[in-house]
Design a protein around this motif. Structure first.
Motif, PDB file in Angstrom:
ATOM      1  N   ARG A  47       0.855  -1.183   0.000  1.00  0.00           N
ATOM      2  CA  ARG A  47       0.000   0.000   0.000  1.00  0.00           C
ATOM      3  C   ARG A  47       0.893   1.235   0.000  1.00  0.00           C
ATOM      4  N   VAL A  48       0.600   2.173  -0.902  1.00  0.00           N
ATOM      5  CA  VAL A  48       1.318   3.444  -0.913  1.00  0.00           C
ATOM      6  C   VAL A  48       0.310   4.568  -0.693  1.00  0.00           C
ATOM      7  N   VAL A  49       0.767   5.636  -0.046  1.00  0.00           N
ATOM      8  CA  VAL A  49      -0.107   6.745   0.304  1.00  0.00           C
ATOM      9  C   VAL A  49       0.565   8.045  -0.086  1.00  0.00           C
ATOM     10  N   GLY A  50      -0.223   8.971  -0.620  1.00  0.00           N
ATOM     11  CA  GLY A  50       0.259  10.306  -0.930  1.00  0.00           C
ATOM     12  C   GLY A  50      -0.751  11.338  -0.466  1.00  0.00           C
ATOM     13  N   ARG A  51      -0.266  12.527  -0.128  1.00  0.00           N
ATOM     14  CA  ARG A  51      -1.136  13.612   0.330  1.00  0.00           C
ATOM     15  C   ARG A  51      -0.893  14.851  -0.513  1.00  0.00           C
ATOM     16  N   SER A  52      -1.975  15.590  -0.751  1.00  0.00           N
ATOM     17  CA  SER A  52      -1.872  16.826  -1.516  1.00  0.00           C
ATOM     18  C   SER A  52      -3.143  17.644  -1.321  1.00  0.00           C
ATOM     19  N   VAL A  53      -3.132  18.847  -1.871  1.00  0.00           N
ATOM     20  CA  VAL A  53      -4.289  19.736  -1.760  1.00  0.00           C
ATOM     21  C   VAL A  53      -5.367  19.385  -2.786  1.00  0.00           C
ATOM     22  N   ALA A 128       2.760  17.776  -2.656  1.00  0.00           N
ATOM     23  CA  ALA A 128       1.767  18.140  -1.645  1.00  0.00           C
ATOM     24  C   ALA A 128       1.080  19.459  -1.998  1.00  0.00           C
ATOM     25  N   TRP A 129       1.824  20.370  -2.596  1.00  0.00           N
ATOM     26  CA  TRP A 129       1.257  21.659  -3.024  1.00  0.00           C
ATOM     27  C   TRP A 129       0.533  21.529  -4.361  1.00  0.00           C
ATOM     28  N   ASP A 130       0.652  20.383  -5.008  1.00  0.00           N
ATOM     29  CA  ASP A 130       0.101  20.118  -6.337  1.00  0.00           C
ATOM     30  C   ASP A 130       0.631  21.100  -7.385  1.00  0.00           C
ATOM     31  N   VAL A 131       1.954  21.250  -7.399  1.00  0.00           N
ATOM     32  CA  VAL A 131       2.605  22.081  -8.412  1.00  0.00           C
ATOM     33  C   VAL A 131       2.417  21.390  -9.753  1.00  0.00           C
TER      34      VAL A 131
END
Length: 141
Positions: A47-53, A128-131
């Motif tokens: 399982r992989v997890v990522g976070r962003s706006v 994370a900033w969704d550049v």
């Protein structure tokens, strides 16, 4: 040489075809500008997890995490940056990748903020900033 058939961990490209499960990390917050999303992609038992706006940013962050985890299993695997060497973001900000010798001290990219100050960010922060790249620029594969 590495044999993909013998790897315990799925190749990062295998995570790209899986549908993420999204979680709103602050469901009580109604301000769309201040939301944070988590994307979880599962290829059992991994399982992989990522976070962003944004949801799309969270998915890209999870895919980057998959590549980093794969590298921990296969040290010769090279993680490709999801961003080009230099680019303009969709907000008009100019980004430039730092030389390898400077990355461990400052981060992966440099940019000039709204106040005209030079600042730095690593790829995880950028995800994370969704550049995103400006509409007119494309990433070369």
């Amino acid at each position: 040489m590495f044999d993909a058939e013998r790897s315990a961990y799925p190749h990062p490209d295998e995570f790209k075809v899986m549908r993420p499960e999204y979680t709103d990390l602050d469901p009580e917050n109604e301000d769309e500008e201040a939301k944070e999303w988590q994307a979880a992609i599962v290829i059992a038992p991994f399982r992989v997890v990522g976070r962003s706006v944004t949801k799309a940013g969270a998915r890209r962050a999870a895919l980057y995490e998959a590549a980093k985890t794969y590298r921990s299993y296969h040290p010769h695997f090279r993680i490709k940056s999801p961003y080009p060497e230099t680019f303009t973001g969709d907000d008009g900000m100019k980004w430039e990748r730092l030389r390898p010798a400077l990355r461990s001290k400052y981060g992966d990219y440099t940019f000039t903020d709204e106040d005209g100050e030079e600042d730095y960010a690593d790829i995880e922060q950028m995800l994370a900033w969704d550049v995103r790249l400006a509409e007119t620029e494309e990433v070369e594969d």
